[in-house]
Design a protein around this motif. Structure first.
Motif, PDB file in Angstrom:
ATOM      1  N   PHE A 182       0.838  -1.193   0.000  1.00  0.00           N
ATOM      2  CA  PHE A 182       0.000   0.000   0.000  1.00  0.00           C
ATOM      3  C   PHE A 182       0.879   1.252   0.000  1.00  0.00           C
ATOM      4  CE2 PHE A 182      -2.496  -3.336   2.029  1.00  0.00           C
ATOM      5  CZ  PHE A 182      -3.723  -3.205   1.407  1.00  0.00           C
ATOM      6  N   LEU A 183       0.345   2.317  -0.556  1.00  0.00           N
ATOM      7  CA  LEU A 183       0.989   3.623  -0.514  1.00  0.00           C
ATOM      8  C   LEU A 183       0.006   4.591   0.137  1.00  0.00           C
ATOM      9  CD1 LEU A 183       3.423   5.384  -1.257  1.00  0.00           C
ATOM     10  CD2 LEU A 183       2.304   5.876  -3.449  1.00  0.00           C
ATOM     11  N   ILE A 184       0.250   4.879   1.404  1.00  0.00           N
ATOM     12  CA  ILE A 184      -0.625   5.792   2.135  1.00  0.00           C
ATOM     13  C   ILE A 184      -0.277   7.219   1.742  1.00  0.00           C
ATOM     14  CG2 ILE A 184      -1.437   6.518   4.412  1.00  0.00           C
ATOM     15  CD1 ILE A 184      -0.302   3.850   5.484  1.00  0.00           C
ATOM     16  N   GLN A 185      -1.267   7.945   1.252  1.00  0.00           N
ATOM     17  CA  GLN A 185      -1.064   9.334   0.833  1.00  0.00           C
ATOM     18  C   GLN A 185      -2.151  10.193   1.462  1.00  0.00           C
ATOM     19  OE1 GLN A 185      -0.292  10.090  -3.379  1.00  0.00           O
ATOM     20  NE2 GLN A 185      -1.654  11.860  -3.313  1.00  0.00           N
ATOM     21  N   ASP A 186      -1.715  11.212   2.204  1.00  0.00           N
ATOM     22  CA  ASP A 186      -2.701  12.032   2.914  1.00  0.00           C
ATOM     23  C   ASP A 186      -2.078  13.375   3.296  1.00  0.00           C
ATOM     24  OD1 ASP A 186      -5.112  12.661   4.262  1.00  0.00           O
ATOM     25  OD2 ASP A 186      -5.331  10.554   4.842  1.00  0.00           O
ATOM     26  N   SER A 187      -2.918  14.222   3.882  1.00  0.00           N
ATOM     27  CA  SER A 187      -2.434  15.518   4.353  1.00  0.00           C
ATOM     28  C   SER A 187      -1.667  15.338   5.659  1.00  0.00           C
ATOM     29  CB  SER A 187      -3.612  16.474   4.580  1.00  0.00           C
ATOM     30  OG  SER A 187      -4.335  16.678   3.391  1.00  0.00           O
ATOM     31  N   LEU A 188      -0.633  16.127   5.832  1.00  0.00           N
ATOM     32  CA  LEU A 188       0.121  16.058   7.078  1.00  0.00           C
ATOM     33  C   LEU A 188      -0.773  16.416   8.260  1.00  0.00           C
ATOM     34  CD1 LEU A 188       3.609  17.660   6.350  1.00  0.00           C
ATOM     35  CD2 LEU A 188       3.182  15.382   7.270  1.00  0.00           C
ATOM     36  N   PRO A 189      -0.735  15.605   9.330  1.00  0.00           N
ATOM     37  CA  PRO A 189      -1.543  15.934  10.511  1.00  0.00           C
ATOM     38  C   PRO A 189      -1.039  17.229  11.154  1.00  0.00           C
ATOM     39  CG  PRO A 189      -0.013  14.139  10.991  1.00  0.00           C
ATOM     40  CD  PRO A 189       0.060  14.382   9.522  1.00  0.00           C
ATOM     41  N   LYS A 190      -1.944  18.115  11.446  1.00  0.00           N
ATOM     42  CA  LYS A 190      -1.572  19.395  12.065  1.00  0.00           C
ATOM     43  C   LYS A 190      -1.906  19.327  13.551  1.00  0.00           C
ATOM     44  CE  LYS A 190      -2.226  24.414  11.686  1.00  0.00           C
ATOM     45  NZ  LYS A 190      -0.769  24.654  11.709  1.00  0.00           N
TER      46      LYS A 190
END
Length: 297
Positions: free
Chosen positions: A125-133
């Motif tokens: 899998f390649l997890i792609q998401d926004s950086l957690p702020k």
């Protein structure tokens, strides 16, 4: 002293302003395994010598070295490759992966993006998401890490349901064990079989303590930690402590910082759901006696 500080600050500023600026930081990560090791205690088939060996292997398995390569905007955080020992085979290797091992963590603080390549249940899998702020609370408290003066910052973050480093024994199970009668017969002990997965739970959130140094004014850190006015040199995250042991500014050999591309693209939420469904499947297999995570006690 003021002249030295000013000179050092100007030097750091000139280094960071260089067109091809790059830095490298080595981190030692340690995760407490006392809860996991306790599941093997009381099993009549495991001798004290075997128990000691299991605990030593688990301890070594969850002591990892990572290298963070960073520039002004992006970074790669990857585990240092090493020759696997016999204890890393089979289930131990699988558990190591579940506990934060494997994969390349890429984050771009300019685009607020992160990617992680992960292997789970035989699939990539390649997890792609926004950086957690995170809502960091800055403190004036300081401590020295190597040659760097670091400042304390704290935050509370939700726990990813696919990161099993913060798995913990259910309080009622721990209390039940402590209150068990010492007069229980060996026959009852032998007949008692517990589904491993039913004994554990994941907290919804944990407090994170980070130490960062303004001496390296880079908005980076290990794993997905970022957002502080300086490089993060230490993180205490639940059962895991990540500590920087070495920093090299502008190493002679530059490393290309590029995002991983291998694996099925999913969001963090989608990946967590995939893992949760598979874990529930294994849980049911354990309850029905079909294998899965099951062990006698």
């Amino acid at each position: 002293m003021q002249k030295i500080i000013i000179t050092l600050s100007l030097f750091v500023a000139s280094v960071l302003s260089a067109q091809n600026f790059q830095g490298m930081a080595v981190y030692e990560s340690k995760t407490s395994t006392s809860d996991m090791a306790s599941n093997f205690r009381g099993n009549r088939e495991i001798t004290p010598e075997m128990q000691k060996t299991i605990e030593e292997r688990m301890k070594a398995m969850f002591e990892k070295t990572f290298v963070l390569t960073f520039d002004r905007n992006a970074s790669i955080y990857a585990e240092e490759e090493k020759i696997e020992s016999p204890g890393q085979q089979g289930g131990f290797r699988f558990m190591s992966s579940m506990m934060g091992g494997g994969g390349t963590h890429y984050k771009n603080v300019k685009d607020k993006l992160f990617l992680v390549d992960k292997e789970f249940a035989g699939k990539e899998f390649l997890i792609q998401d926004s950086l957690p702020k995170l809502d960091w609370k800055l403190s004036g408290e300081t401590k020295q890490i190597g040659n760097y003066t670091c400042f304390k910052a704290t935050a509370v973050r939700p726990v990813s349901q696919s990161d099993f480093r913060n798995f913990r024994r259910k309080k009622e199970d721990v209390k039940k064990e402590e209150n068990e009668s010492d007069t229980k017969t060996e026959e009852k002990k032998e007949a008692q079989t517990t589904n491993f997965m039913d004994q554990w739970e994941m907290p919804k959130e944990i407090e994170v303590v980070a130490w960062y140094t303004p001496d390296i004014p880079i908005n980076q850190g290990p794993e997905n930690y970022w957002g502080l006015p300086g490089l993060i040199l230490e993180v205490s995250d639940g059962k895991t402590v990540i500590l920087c042991s070495k920093i090299v500014m502008n190493p002679k050999e530059k490393k290309e910082i590029k995002a991983p591309k291998k694996g099925k693209v999913v969001s963090q939420q989608e990946y967590d759901k995939i893992v949760a469904e598979k874990m529930e499947e294994w849980r049911e297999m354990g309850r029905q006696g079909g294998g899965g995570f099951r062990m006698g006690r």
